[in-house]
Design an enzyme around this catalytic site. Sequence first.
Site, PDB file in Angstrom:
ATOM      1  N   ASP A  92      27.028  23.416 107.502  1.00  0.00           N
ATOM      2  CA  ASP A  92      26.341  24.833 107.755  1.00  0.00           C
ATOM      3  C   ASP A  92      27.333  25.761 108.257  1.00  0.00           C
ATOM      4  OD1 ASP A  92      26.955  24.232 110.266  1.00  0.00           O
ATOM      5  OD2 ASP A  92      24.850  24.308 110.897  1.00  0.00           O
ATOM      6  N   ASP A 266      17.195  19.728 104.561  1.00  0.00           N
ATOM      7  CA  ASP A 266      17.595  18.877 105.636  1.00  0.00           C
ATOM      8  C   ASP A 266      16.548  19.480 106.722  1.00  0.00           C
ATOM      9  OD1 ASP A 266      18.547  22.013 106.241  1.00  0.00           O
ATOM     10  OD2 ASP A 266      18.867  20.755 108.252  1.00  0.00           O
ATOM     11  N   CYS A 304       7.500  -0.276 103.327  1.00  0.00           N
ATOM     12  CA  CYS A 304       8.882   0.204 103.560  1.00  0.00           C
ATOM     13  C   CYS A 304      10.023  -0.872 103.199  1.00  0.00           C
ATOM     14  CB  CYS A 304       8.834   0.747 104.820  1.00  0.00           C
ATOM     15  SG  CYS A 304      10.468   1.391 105.226  1.00  0.00           S
ATOM     16  N   CYS A 306      13.065  -0.794 104.662  1.00  0.00           N
ATOM     17  CA  CYS A 306      14.032  -0.658 105.479  1.00  0.00           C
ATOM     18  C   CYS A 306      14.312  -1.740 106.480  1.00  0.00           C
ATOM     19  CB  CYS A 306      13.806   0.703 106.351  1.00  0.00           C
ATOM     20  SG  CYS A 306      12.766   0.153 107.888  1.00  0.00           S
ATOM     21  N   CYS A 309      11.282  -2.543 109.135  1.00  0.00           N
ATOM     22  CA  CYS A 309      10.044  -3.118 108.476  1.00  0.00           C
ATOM     23  C   CYS A 309      10.383  -4.523 107.899  1.00  0.00           C
ATOM     24  CB  CYS A 309       9.713  -2.403 107.461  1.00  0.00           C
ATOM     25  SG  CYS A 309       9.085  -0.627 108.199  1.00  0.00           S
ATOM     26  N   HIS A 335      14.188   3.831 109.741  1.00  0.00           N
ATOM     27  CA  HIS A 335      13.005   3.621 108.958  1.00  0.00           C
ATOM     28  C   HIS A 335      12.546   5.056 108.655  1.00  0.00           C
ATOM     29  CE1 HIS A 335       8.940   2.958 108.156  1.00  0.00           C
ATOM     30  NE2 HIS A 335       8.543   4.266 108.971  1.00  0.00           N
TER      31      HIS A 335
HETATM   32 ZN   LIG Z   1      10.620   1.149 107.362  1.00  0.00          ZN
END
Ligand SMILES: [Zn+2]
Length: 366
Positions: A92, A266, A304, A306, A309, A335
């Site tokens: 930015d 963003d 999920c 990730c 999870c 996550h």
């Molecule tokens: Zn997750």
Amino acid sequence: MSGIGFEILARDGMARLGRLSTAHGIIDTPAFMPVGTAATVKAMTPEAVAATGARIVLGNTYHLMLRPGAERIAALGGLHPFMNWPYAILTDSGGFQVMSLATLRKISEEGVEFRSHLDGSRHLLTPERSVEIQRLLGADITMAFDECTPYPAEREAVEASMELSMRWAERSRHAFVPRPGHGVFGIVQGGVHADLRQRSAARLVDIGFDGYAIGGLAIGEGQDTTFAMVDATAPALPENRPRYLMGVGKPADLVGAVRRGIDIFDCVLPTRSGRTAQAFTREGTLNLRNARHADDPAPLDPECRCPACAGFSRAYLHHLTKSGEILASMLLTAHNLTYYADLMAALRTAIAEGRLADFAFGGAAP
Ligand SMILES: [Zn+2]
């Protein structure tokens, strides 16, 4: 390759499936950029950020110019090696933070004079200096220096602020040194006034940028107004250039803005929420501090992929947050960024298959 490339592969209504080509790789759009304010996405290693699927992050000119300093980062090879992030970086311009964080600001035609919120030291940020700092950092995408118009504000004040930002946009464009795989984006301002937004967009298109951002939204005007401003602005921007809605937002904001022709986003929401025990899931938002999770062996979100999870229960994540453990921030940030990345991937698939109209992500329609 000169500038940055942008190719539109499919459309569904106003929505676009695209590919953005930079000096540090290709970004499939619509895309979400994790925020890496101080040359780090908080609580995440670069490998963990990449594992979420992110291929571009945002860095902050204001923070990095004050600490550790743009010249120091340049001497160390630039932001990419400094933070060990091999993919694309958008920086930015510092305009937003100088308004929200610095003290004793003095705005003139020249730029903004201010005192650092860290040590009180005096600085001058101009369009030329902002673009130079972003070049020293090695940003793939440089943002034009603009004034963040306060909200709410009188129309005359918004108009004067927008006009100043357009003069600064022209100076920013002029100061930008073209390099292969690098580009500069202009920022549409104009508050909540559709005609000012359109005038701003027309002015930027006249100057000519590699991409166009819509700034100064999601600062309290409400989702309906945000969407109305996107509706007024997106059609005024070139069809063949990327469009970036700055600082937005919640999952439902992203879906609505993609439907209105936005390609890049963003927001601090997924990372900040990850550090305050909030998790975005396909069944809605969860607060891991809540005692109802204390005995729950289920994962946060069974769909999920990730690390949080894959290996941990809601009960364990609740325990970590209650205990103030650093691992809670790490897992919940991973996550949330995975949720955002997968939401964007699902949107891309929906555009490719022409079924964005009835888009749903898991159990919920965000
Ligand atoms: Zn997750």
